[in-house]
Write a protein that holds these residues in place. Structure first.
Motif, PDB file in Angstrom:
ATOM      1  N   ASP A 208      47.251  58.731  25.990  1.00 30.18           N
ATOM      2  CA  ASP A 208      48.189  57.773  25.804  1.00 30.18           C
ATOM      3  C   ASP A 208      47.645  56.647  25.411  1.00 30.18           C
ATOM      4  OD1 ASP A 208      49.894  59.772  26.646  1.00 30.18           O
ATOM      5  OD2 ASP A 208      50.442  59.015  28.394  1.00 30.18           O
ATOM      6  N   LEU A 209      48.225  55.622  24.731  1.00 30.60           N
ATOM      7  CA  LEU A 209      47.657  54.399  24.339  1.00 30.60           C
ATOM      8  C   LEU A 209      48.678  53.408  24.455  1.00 30.60           C
ATOM      9  CD1 LEU A 209      45.615  52.838  22.614  1.00 30.60           C
ATOM     10  CD2 LEU A 209      46.912  53.700  20.557  1.00 30.60           C
ATOM     11  N   LYS A 210      48.078  52.333  25.095  1.00 29.89           N
ATOM     12  CA  LYS A 210      48.677  50.923  25.216  1.00 29.89           C
ATOM     13  C   LYS A 210      48.325  49.869  24.547  1.00 29.89           C
ATOM     14  CE  LYS A 210      49.504  53.793  29.154  1.00 29.89           C
ATOM     15  NZ  LYS A 210      48.765  54.988  29.490  1.00 29.89           N
ATOM     16  N   ILE A 211      49.094  49.211  23.793  1.00 25.78           N
ATOM     17  CA  ILE A 211      48.603  48.045  23.035  1.00 25.78           C
ATOM     18  C   ILE A 211      49.240  46.718  23.111  1.00 25.78           C
ATOM     19  CG2 ILE A 211      47.946  47.485  20.575  1.00 25.78           C
ATOM     20  CD1 ILE A 211      48.458  50.297  19.731  1.00 25.78           C
ATOM     21  N   GLY A 212      48.912  45.809  23.570  1.00 23.97           N
ATOM     22  CA  GLY A 212      49.690  44.535  23.682  1.00 23.97           C
ATOM     23  C   GLY A 212      48.905  43.350  22.691  1.00 23.97           C
ATOM     24  N   GLY A 213      49.840  42.510  22.247  1.00 20.57           N
ATOM     25  CA  GLY A 213      49.122  41.287  21.518  1.00 20.57           C
ATOM     26  C   GLY A 213      48.431  40.254  22.480  1.00 20.57           C
ATOM     27  N   ILE A 214      48.626  40.544  23.922  1.00 21.54           N
ATOM     28  CA  ILE A 214      48.428  39.612  24.984  1.00 21.54           C
ATOM     29  C   ILE A 214      47.518  40.522  25.911  1.00 21.54           C
ATOM     30  CG2 ILE A 214      48.701  38.089  26.949  1.00 21.54           C
ATOM     31  CD1 ILE A 214      48.957  36.803  24.006  1.00 21.54           C
ATOM     32  N   CYS A 215      48.200  41.488  26.524  1.00 20.93           N
ATOM     33  CA  CYS A 215      47.625  42.462  27.411  1.00 20.93           C
ATOM     34  C   CYS A 215      48.109  43.870  27.113  1.00 20.93           C
ATOM     35  CB  CYS A 215      48.166  42.101  28.795  1.00 20.93           C
ATOM     36  SG  CYS A 215      47.403  43.148  30.096  1.00 20.93           S
ATOM     37  N   GLY A 216      46.989  44.782  27.427  1.00 19.30           N
ATOM     38  CA  GLY A 216      47.434  46.335  26.966  1.00 19.30           C
ATOM     39  C   GLY A 216      48.312  46.982  27.998  1.00 19.30           C
ATOM     40  N   ALA A 217      47.750  46.703  29.028  1.00 16.66           N
ATOM     41  CA  ALA A 217      48.723  47.229  30.313  1.00 16.66           C
ATOM     42  C   ALA A 217      48.774  46.462  31.545  1.00 16.66           C
ATOM     43  CB  ALA A 217      48.275  48.700  30.571  1.00 16.66           C
ATOM     44  N   SER A 218      49.580  46.596  32.482  1.00 16.08           N
ATOM     45  CA  SER A 218      49.483  46.050  33.806  1.00 16.08           C
ATOM     46  C   SER A 218      49.900  47.235  34.873  1.00 16.08           C
ATOM     47  CB  SER A 218      50.791  44.937  33.952  1.00 16.08           C
ATOM     48  OG  SER A 218      50.793  44.763  35.377  1.00 16.08           O
ATOM     49  N   TYR A 219      49.188  47.173  35.767  1.00 12.69           N
ATOM     50  CA  TYR A 219      48.972  48.336  36.659  1.00 12.69           C
ATOM     51  C   TYR A 219      49.639  47.814  38.244  1.00 12.69           C
ATOM     52  CZ  TYR A 219      47.464  52.000  33.987  1.00 12.69           C
ATOM     53  OH  TYR A 219      47.213  52.883  32.921  1.00 12.69           O
ATOM     54  N   SER A 220      50.284  46.405  38.252  1.00 15.41           N
ATOM     55  CA  SER A 220      50.426  45.865  39.417  1.00 15.41           C
ATOM     56  C   SER A 220      51.784  44.902  39.072  1.00 15.41           C
ATOM     57  CB  SER A 220      49.350  44.855  39.699  1.00 15.41           C
ATOM     58  OG  SER A 220      49.533  43.993  40.851  1.00 15.41           O
ATOM     59  N   SER A 221      52.644  44.962  40.166  1.00 14.47           N
ATOM     60  CA  SER A 221      53.816  44.218  40.098  1.00 14.47           C
ATOM     61  C   SER A 221      53.554  42.604  40.521  1.00 14.47           C
ATOM     62  CB  SER A 221      54.972  44.784  41.363  1.00 14.47           C
ATOM     63  OG  SER A 221      54.323  44.609  42.477  1.00 14.47           O
ATOM     64  N   MET A 245      51.192  63.113  23.573  1.00 12.46           N
ATOM     65  CA  MET A 245      50.583  61.885  23.697  1.00 12.46           C
ATOM     66  C   MET A 245      51.780  60.784  23.441  1.00 12.46           C
ATOM     67  SD  MET A 245      47.962  60.523  20.802  1.00 12.46           S
ATOM     68  CE  MET A 245      47.632  58.428  20.720  1.00 12.46           C
ATOM     69  N   ALA A 246      51.683  59.718  24.099  1.00 10.04           N
ATOM     70  CA  ALA A 246      52.551  58.514  23.860  1.00 10.04           C
ATOM     71  C   ALA A 246      51.821  57.265  23.328  1.00 10.04           C
ATOM     72  CB  ALA A 246      53.275  58.386  25.347  1.00 10.04           C
ATOM     73  N   VAL A 247      52.503  56.355  22.815  1.00  7.83           N
ATOM     74  CA  VAL A 247      52.199  55.242  22.251  1.00  7.83           C
ATOM     75  C   VAL A 247      52.961  53.985  22.754  1.00  7.83           C
ATOM     76  CG1 VAL A 247      51.253  53.837  20.436  1.00  7.83           C
ATOM     77  CG2 VAL A 247      51.093  56.260  20.415  1.00  7.83           C
ATOM     78  N   TYR A 248      52.537  53.049  23.651  1.00  7.96           N
ATOM     79  CA  TYR A 248      53.311  51.978  24.126  1.00  7.96           C
ATOM     80  C   TYR A 248      52.597  50.822  23.374  1.00  7.96           C
ATOM     81  CZ  TYR A 248      54.295  55.385  27.719  1.00  7.96           C
ATOM     82  OH  TYR A 248      54.738  56.447  28.380  1.00  7.96           O
ATOM     83  N   CYS A 249      53.345  49.934  22.652  1.00 11.55           N
ATOM     84  CA  CYS A 249      52.961  48.843  21.891  1.00 11.55           C
ATOM     85  C   CYS A 249      54.193  47.865  21.900  1.00 11.55           C
ATOM     86  CB  CYS A 249      52.789  49.366  20.551  1.00 11.55           C
ATOM     87  SG  CYS A 249      52.271  48.150  19.324  1.00 11.55           S
ATOM     88  N   SER A 250      53.583  46.330  22.167  1.00  9.59           N
ATOM     89  CA  SER A 250      54.497  45.182  22.152  1.00  9.59           C
ATOM     90  C   SER A 250      53.654  43.930  21.833  1.00  9.59           C
ATOM     91  CB  SER A 250      54.942  45.266  23.798  1.00  9.59           C
ATOM     92  OG  SER A 250      55.667  43.885  23.817  1.00  9.59           O
ATOM     93  N   GLY A 251      54.420  42.976  21.435  1.00  6.84           N
ATOM     94  CA  GLY A 251      53.561  41.831  21.141  1.00  6.84           C
ATOM     95  C   GLY A 251      53.157  41.240  22.177  1.00  6.84           C
ATOM     96  N   ILE A 252      53.304  41.287  23.403  1.00  5.48           N
ATOM     97  CA  ILE A 252      53.132  40.839  24.688  1.00  5.48           C
ATOM     98  C   ILE A 252      52.082  41.677  25.525  1.00  5.48           C
ATOM     99  CG2 ILE A 252      53.195  39.303  26.718  1.00  5.48           C
ATOM    100  CD1 ILE A 252      53.648  37.595  24.223  1.00  5.48           C
ATOM    101  N   LEU A 253      53.103  42.475  26.089  1.00  3.60           N
ATOM    102  CA  LEU A 253      52.463  43.504  27.058  1.00  3.60           C
ATOM    103  C   LEU A 253      52.744  45.088  26.388  1.00  3.60           C
ATOM    104  CD1 LEU A 253      51.164  44.251  29.913  1.00  3.60           C
ATOM    105  CD2 LEU A 253      53.452  44.233  30.883  1.00  3.60           C
ATOM    106  N   GLY A 254      51.640  45.755  26.306  1.00  7.95           N
ATOM    107  CA  GLY A 254      51.711  47.173  25.867  1.00  7.95           C
ATOM    108  C   GLY A 254      52.698  48.033  26.943  1.00  7.95           C
ATOM    109  N   GLY A 255      52.216  48.107  27.980  1.00 11.92           N
ATOM    110  CA  GLY A 255      52.888  49.026  28.917  1.00 11.92           C
ATOM    111  C   GLY A 255      52.669  48.561  30.490  1.00 11.92           C
ATOM    112  N   GLY A 256      53.626  48.843  31.264  1.00  9.37           N
ATOM    113  CA  GLY A 256      53.343  48.469  32.603  1.00  9.37           C
ATOM    114  C   GLY A 256      53.645  49.448  33.657  1.00  9.37           C
ATOM    115  N   TRP A 257      53.064  49.871  34.918  1.00 12.74           N
ATOM    116  CA  TRP A 257      53.439  50.756  35.785  1.00 12.74           C
ATOM    117  C   TRP A 257      53.146  50.015  37.206  1.00 12.74           C
ATOM    118  CZ3 TRP A 257      51.564  51.885  31.075  1.00 12.74           C
ATOM    119  CH2 TRP A 257      52.198  52.728  30.530  1.00 12.74           C
ATOM    120  N   TYR A 258      53.890  50.408  38.091  1.00 11.65           N
ATOM    121  CA  TYR A 258      53.748  49.449  39.466  1.00 11.65           C
ATOM    122  C   TYR A 258      53.652  50.582  40.718  1.00 11.65           C
ATOM    123  CZ  TYR A 258      55.634  45.889  36.326  1.00 11.65           C
ATOM    124  OH  TYR A 258      56.073  44.847  35.162  1.00 11.65           O
TER     125      TYR A 258
END
Length: 258
Positions: A208-221, A245-258
């Motif tokens: 799996d791939l996480k892409i963000g213009g600012i941050c790729g991923a966040s694992y915390s609330s 396989m999953a791709v998460y992509c965003s201009g700011i935060l790619g993916g987030g799991w809490y």
């Protein structure tokens, strides 16, 4: 009146004494009972941050890493260019826990090419650190599964503010990729930051791939990203026959799991 003359005399003596003190050319120590403060004026000064990961660092001018991180340059680590601060031979890292104050200056020409570290950026990782008022430009190329950000690979409860990336990132493998930070853990903060660098991923892996213009991923609330923007292009070319396989992509935060 005599008291006034006496005070003036003391002040003049202090000024004279300060004027004849020797100048320290490298990382000159300024103060603090708990942390040492260093002035960053040269490429060598910047590289030596890894020698005290708890220190307070202040840039006094722009730093150009172009020649230093070219192949064979003084900061070229086994052909991979800049070795992220805190990176270990094992691929893990020791977190930076101090402060880096850029004071509006720039670090230019940073080159990272297939870093041996699993956490890639100017810093491999930070924990409770502060990085502020700094701009970085350069390139990051990687064919390795890693967590990648121009400033920091992994941010654990650190604060990055008023920082700007002009780093172009080109990858054929990765896990989490951000223009500023690869991944936030804990109560990490990114404030008033921007990314102008382009992120290009031509992907052949089955992860799996996480892409963000600012941050790729966040694992915390508790993580916080505010008043940030991305103007760089994000391009990903991932084959559609890669199973689950999953791709998460965003201009700011790619993916987030809490």
């Amino acid at each position: 009146m005599r008291k006034i003359y006496k005070i003036i005399s003391i002040l003049m003596s202090i000024i004279f004494f300060m004027s004849v003190l020797p100048q320290v050319n490298l990382l000159d120590v300024l103060a603090d009972t708990t942390k040492t403060t260093y002035r960053i004026r040269t490429v060598e000064d910047l590289y030596k941050i890894r020698e005290d990961l708890n220190g307070i660092y202040i840039l006094d001018n722009d730093i150009d890493l172009t020649k230093a991180t070219q192949k064979g340059g003084i900061c070229d680590y086994d052909g991979t260019g800049w070795n992220p601060i805190g990176a270990l031979e094992s691929g893990d890292y020791k977190a930076f826990k101090g402060t880096l104050d850029g004071r509006g200056y720039k670090i230019t020409g940073m080159r990272i090419y297939n870093s041996k570290s699993s956490n890639v950026g100017l810093f491999a990782g930070i924990d409770g650190a502060t990085i502020k008022d700094l701009t970085i430009s350069g390139t990051i190329n990687s064919a390795k599964q890693a967590t990648i950000g121009s400033f920091v690979g992994t941010d654990t409860s650190g604060t990055i503010s008023d920082c700007h990336s002009e780093v172009d990132i080109h990858l054929t493998s990765a896990l989490k990729v951000g223009g500023i930070v690869g991944i936030i853990k804990g109560d990490g903060n990114i404030r008033n930051c921007s990314n102008k660098g382009n992120i290009e991923i031509i992907f052949n892996d089955t992860v799996d791939l996480k892409i963000g213009g600012i941050c790729g991923a966040s694992y915390s609330s508790k993580a916080n990203i505010e008043k940030c923007y991305n103007s760089g292009d994000i391009y990903e070319n991932v084959p559609m026959n890669k199973g689950d396989m999953a791709v998460y992509c965003s201009g700011i935060l790619g993916g987030g799991w809490y």
